[in-house]
Design a protein around this motif. Structure first.
Motif, PDB file in Angstrom:
ATOM      1  N   VAL A   1       0.844  -1.205   0.000  1.00 19.60           N
ATOM      2  CA  VAL A   1       0.000   0.000   0.000  1.00 19.60           C
ATOM      3  C   VAL A   1       0.872   1.245   0.000  1.00 19.60           C
ATOM      4  O   VAL A   1       2.061   1.192   0.316  1.00 19.60           O
ATOM      5  N   LYS A   2       0.230   2.344  -0.340  1.00 17.16           N
ATOM      6  CA  LYS A   2       0.943   3.620  -0.405  1.00 17.16           C
ATOM      7  C   LYS A   2       0.067   4.702   0.200  1.00 17.16           C
ATOM      8  O   LYS A   2      -1.163   4.644   0.089  1.00 17.16           O
ATOM      9  N   VAL A   3       0.706   5.669   0.835  1.00 10.28           N
ATOM     10  CA  VAL A   3      -0.045   6.804   1.352  1.00 10.28           C
ATOM     11  C   VAL A   3      -0.080   7.893   0.280  1.00 10.28           C
ATOM     12  O   VAL A   3       0.923   8.134  -0.413  1.00 10.28           O
ATOM     13  N   THR A   4      -1.253   8.494   0.110  1.00  9.80           N
ATOM     14  CA  THR A   4      -1.412   9.538  -0.921  1.00  9.80           C
ATOM     15  C   THR A   4      -2.222  10.687  -0.328  1.00  9.80           C
ATOM     16  O   THR A   4      -2.904  10.504   0.685  1.00  9.80           O
ATOM     17  N   PRO A   5      -2.188  11.843  -0.968  1.00 11.41           N
ATOM     18  CA  PRO A   5      -3.086  12.919  -0.509  1.00 11.41           C
ATOM     19  C   PRO A   5      -4.542  12.495  -0.701  1.00 11.41           C
ATOM     20  O   PRO A   5      -4.858  11.709  -1.598  1.00 11.41           O
ATOM     21  N   ASP A   6      -5.406  13.019   0.138  1.00  9.63           N
ATOM     22  CA  ASP A   6      -6.830  12.743   0.033  1.00  9.63           C
ATOM     23  C   ASP A   6      -7.326  13.141  -1.359  1.00  9.63           C
ATOM     24  O   ASP A   6      -6.850  14.108  -1.938  1.00  9.63           O
ATOM     25  N   THR A   7      -8.284  12.380  -1.870  1.00  9.76           N
ATOM     26  CA  THR A   7      -8.796  12.680  -3.218  1.00  9.76           C
ATOM     27  C   THR A   7      -9.437  14.066  -3.281  1.00  9.76           C
ATOM     28  O   THR A   7      -9.522  14.663  -4.353  1.00  9.76           O
ATOM     29  N   ALA A   8      -9.898  14.553  -2.132  1.00  7.17           N
ATOM     30  CA  ALA A   8     -10.538  15.880  -2.125  1.00  7.17           C
ATOM     31  C   ALA A   8      -9.511  17.017  -2.118  1.00  7.17           C
ATOM     32  O   ALA A   8      -9.873  18.184  -2.254  1.00  7.17           O
ATOM     33  N   ALA A   9      -8.227  16.672  -1.972  1.00  7.91           N
ATOM     34  CA  ALA A   9      -7.193  17.704  -1.869  1.00  7.91           C
ATOM     35  C   ALA A   9      -7.000  18.416  -3.214  1.00  7.91           C
ATOM     36  O   ALA A   9      -7.164  17.821  -4.278  1.00  7.91           O
ATOM     37  N   THR A  10      -6.645  19.678  -3.146  1.00  5.60           N
ATOM     38  CA  THR A  10      -6.288  20.431  -4.354  1.00  5.60           C
ATOM     39  C   THR A  10      -4.779  20.344  -4.509  1.00  5.60           C
ATOM     40  O   THR A  10      -4.030  20.952  -3.748  1.00  5.60           O
ATOM     41  N   VAL A  11      -4.361  19.537  -5.469  1.00  7.47           N
ATOM     42  CA  VAL A  11      -2.927  19.326  -5.680  1.00  7.47           C
ATOM     43  C   VAL A  11      -2.429  20.309  -6.726  1.00  7.47           C
ATOM     44  O   VAL A  11      -3.035  20.466  -7.787  1.00  7.47           O
ATOM     45  N   LYS A  12      -1.345  21.005  -6.423  1.00  4.06           N
ATOM     46  CA  LYS A  12      -0.786  21.923  -7.425  1.00  4.06           C
ATOM     47  C   LYS A  12       0.730  22.002  -7.270  1.00  4.06           C
ATOM     48  O   LYS A  12       1.287  21.467  -6.300  1.00  4.06           O
ATOM     49  N   VAL A  13       1.351  22.657  -8.223  1.00  7.39           N
ATOM     50  CA  VAL A  13       2.794  22.840  -8.177  1.00  7.39           C
ATOM     51  C   VAL A  13       3.062  24.241  -7.644  1.00  7.39           C
ATOM     52  O   VAL A  13       2.518  25.223  -8.165  1.00  7.39           O
ATOM     53  N   ASP A  14       3.893  24.326  -6.597  1.00 10.59           N
ATOM     54  CA  ASP A  14       4.133  25.655  -6.008  1.00 10.59           C
ATOM     55  C   ASP A  14       5.238  26.394  -6.770  1.00 10.59           C
ATOM     56  O   ASP A  14       5.786  25.887  -7.753  1.00 10.59           O
ATOM     57  N   ASP A  15       5.567  27.592  -6.315  1.00 10.25           N
ATOM     58  CA  ASP A  15       6.534  28.437  -7.031  1.00 10.25           C
ATOM     59  C   ASP A  15       7.924  27.811  -7.099  1.00 10.25           C
ATOM     60  O   ASP A  15       8.721  28.123  -7.989  1.00 10.25           O
TER      61      ASP A  15
END
Lengths: 399, 260
Positions: free
Chosen positions: B7-21
């Motif tokens: 298994v793997k830990v991942t961000p919650d599906t509801a999370a807003t994933v983006k690339v920061d500066d």
């Protein structure tokens, strides 16, 4: 001082949150139909109906704080789900856990905590709620039985429960009215019992709230909780447990109102900007955020007190008083933020508003809690030791 | 049967994933969860154990945040757990991960089946299960939707694969690696008993030295991460006197825009 929840608490929260999220569409449907949502079997299957009771009595071995967290998550979805915990666990199962003999615990508590049987608390009468010492339902001793006669009103799960904790007047001659009361575990399938649901409620429409009429109902002496004449004290401790669940649930309602409001306020635009940028909307959102934190701290302190074996009457009353008033305010503000849409059941805040009104009345009205808190502060009221104290949480003993 | 589920830990599906500066992927303060696809793998592993006996060991590679995923799997019913962590694993790709996981299977020893979710919702490659099978030299059956037969003593099984065209029935030998599709069925809730056990579990940590391997070479490097370009969306309301008129206008529009 450590404000962090344990891993166990966090996992309990996550699990019940998942259930609550799945229950929301069902709740919406049944709230609209004004019928009890058929969610008790699923709650039993998941073990939710046994949170707050040790494993050896059929429960899940989770502490009082877990029970509060469960209630918060359930009422985030809908008040009716938390009401189940208030009456099945708070008023019924935990009252047997507190006051019951070993035989009573084995006979009644084990099936309740396993969710095989459903419990409720039948205390309020058509003419007596806050003035509990003067209830009129009677219990007359005849040999090895008590014969119960009278009516209880505004009883959650009245038509769904198998057992009820019932307090009646067994000694009309008692010098002080509250000393003439005794409490019983009553099998609601007994002959002489009639019950029904109340229609036309403002809120908690997806749940059962009803009346129970008792006519010459025979209850064995061995079903009496505590001593004869001890009913008032037992009932007040049952209210402590019920109020704890209501307080925690109300905190969930504040969070639900807050989340719905934040979502709406960041999407809906007026005057060219999201309404969240208007100061008067910010004021409402800020109040919800503040009250959520305050309500949570209050109920967690009460839960901690119960875990430690510290009497929590004062704290549960304060938590219930604050959180239910704050929850109604939050729901009211949430409707206002949603504008005309908040006035329709297209958005959940309309349901939050209706549900939030009830909890200011039940489990001790705000007026009663105001007086209780004033009397504590003024030194007119002190908690005297009970003949039997609520068992504290013991991680080893409860497993 | 001796079963391992990765298994793997991942961000919650509801999370807003983006690339920061700084060019790093961020999901704010969104919680970490058990990779949703892995929940199906845990469910399949537990059902296999319940039907054929044995035990399920949940294994995850990662820092302490991986405990979120491990505890969830333990609360669902896995018997025990191992976390693989080593400073030398700071950089990885799917093949280097597969080499570590294959080494873990070998160290556990006598494993009959290895379960994976179909992919992780963060990287979304879905390559690791097949690569692990290849490194172990075991058969790989991906996207399992159901087991028709499983003969633990005879060392064979037949599985239905959920593929785009429908279902494909595959027979294979054990030991094997499988990945599990959503069609397998809803993963169970963690039980409260399981939660209590998981919350108290002491999860052993294996380093590369414990596995007896060097840090595998990383062949794929992410040179740049960027947010997807913003899409311009225009909304047009089709109006008309009757539903039929609106439908007709809508159909014309769809054809004109070559949507159909």
């Amino acid at each position: 001082m450590d404000f962090a929840l344990t891993e166990e608490h966090k996992m309990v929260q996550e699990m019940v949150r998942k259930f609550a999220n799945e229950a929301i569409p069902i709740i919406r449907e049944y709230d609209r139909k004004h019928e009890p949502a058929p969610l008790l079997p699923r709650m039993a299957e998941l073990g939710i109906l046994g949170v707050g009771i040790p494993v050896k009595y059929g429960g899940q071995g989770l502490d009082y704080i877990s029970l509060g967290l469960v209630c918060e998550e359930l009422e985030y979805a809908d008040s009716t789900l938390r009401v189940v915990m208030a009456v099945h666990m708070g008023l019924c199962a935990q009252t047997i856990f507190h006051w019951g003999t070993e035989e009573q615990k084995q006979k009644f508590l084990v099936p309740l905590a396993k969710g095989e049987k459903i419990g409720c608390g039948a205390f309020t009468e058509p003419g007596h709620g806050s003035d509990f010492a003067h209830i009129q339902m009677t219990g007359r001793r005849e040999g090895d039985y008590y014969i119960l006669n009278g009516e209880k009103m505004w009883i959650s799960l009245a038509t769904l429960a198998d057992y009820a904790i019932v307090t009646v007047r067994t000694n009309p001659e008692a010098e002080k009215p509250h000393r003439g009361l005794s409490t019983f575990i009553v099998d609601l399938h007994s002959p002489g019992i009639k019950r029904g649901d109340i229609k036309g409620k403002l809120g908690v429409r997806a749940g059962s709230t009803g009346w129970i009429a008792f006519q010459d109902v025979k209850v064995p002496v061995e079903n009496r909780l505590g001593e004869e004449g001890e009913g008032f004290k037992i009932t007040m401790t049952a209210f402590d447990r019920g109020r704890y669940t209501v307080a925690a649930g109300a905190v969930g309602l504040i969070r639900a109102a807050l989340d719905a409001s934040v979502n709406y306020a960041t999407e809906r635009k007026t005057f060219g900007v999201p309404i969240g940028q208007h100061q008067l909307i910010k004021q409402k959102i800020a109040r919800m955020a503040r009250d959520y934190e305050m309500g949570k701290l209050l109920y967690l302190k009460a839960g901690w007190q119960m875990n430690e074996g510290i009497r929590a009457t004062r704290m549960t009353s304060m938590a219930k008083w604050f959180a239910t008033e704050a929850a109604f305010q939050a729901a009211h503000d949430a409707v206002q933020i949603h504008g005309a849409y908040g006035f329709s059941d297209e958005y959940d805040v309309e349901r939050f508003f209706r549900n939030g009104r009830g909890s200011i009345i039940y489990e001790g009205s705000s007026e009663i809690h105001t007086l209780i808190q004033a009397d504590y502060a003024l030194g007119y009221r002190r908690d005297k030791p009970l003949r039997i104290e609520l068992p504290p949480y013991d991680p080893e003993e409860w497993q | 049967m001796k079963i391992v589920v990765f298994v793997k830990v991942t961000p919650d599906t509801a999370a807003t994933v983006k690339v920061d500066d700084s060019g790093n992927v961020t999901w704010g303060d969104a919680p970490l969860v058990l990779n949703p696809w892995d929940e199906y793998a845990v469910e399949a592993a537990l059902q296999t154990k319940e039907a054929h006996g044995g035990s399920v060991t949940v294994v995850s590679m990662g820092d302490e945040s991986a405990l979120e995923a491990i505890r969830r799997a333990l609360a669902m019913g896995c018997n025990d757990a191992i976390r693989i962590d080593d400073p030398a694993l700071a950089e990885d790709d799917t093949l280097s991960t597969a080499k570590v996981l294959a080494a873990a299977v070998q160290k556990i020893g006598d494993v009959d089946m290895v379960f994976f979710g179909r992919q992780a919702i963060d990287g979304d490659t879905g390559l690791t299960p097949a690569q692990t099978a290849r490194l172990l030299g075991w058969p790989y059956v991906g996207l399992v939707a159901a087991f028709r037969e499983l003969d633990a003593d005879g060392g064979t099984f037949t599985a239905e694969r959920a593929i785009e065209e429908g279902r494909q029935v595959v027979a294979s030998k054990l030991p094997a690696v499988v990945s599990v599709a959503k069609d397998y069925g809803e993963p169970r809730y963690p039980s409260f008993m399981g939660i209590r056990k998981a919350a108290r579990a002491k999860v052993p940590v294996w380093s590369l030295a414990d596995l007896g391997i060097e840090a595998p070479a990383v062949k794929v490097r992410l040179t740049q991460l960027m947010n997807p370009p913003k899409r311009e969306v225009q909304c047009e309301f089709i109006e008309g006197e009757t539903p039929e008129e609106i439908a007709e206008k809508l159909a014309d529009k769809i054809l004109a825009e070559k949507v159909l």
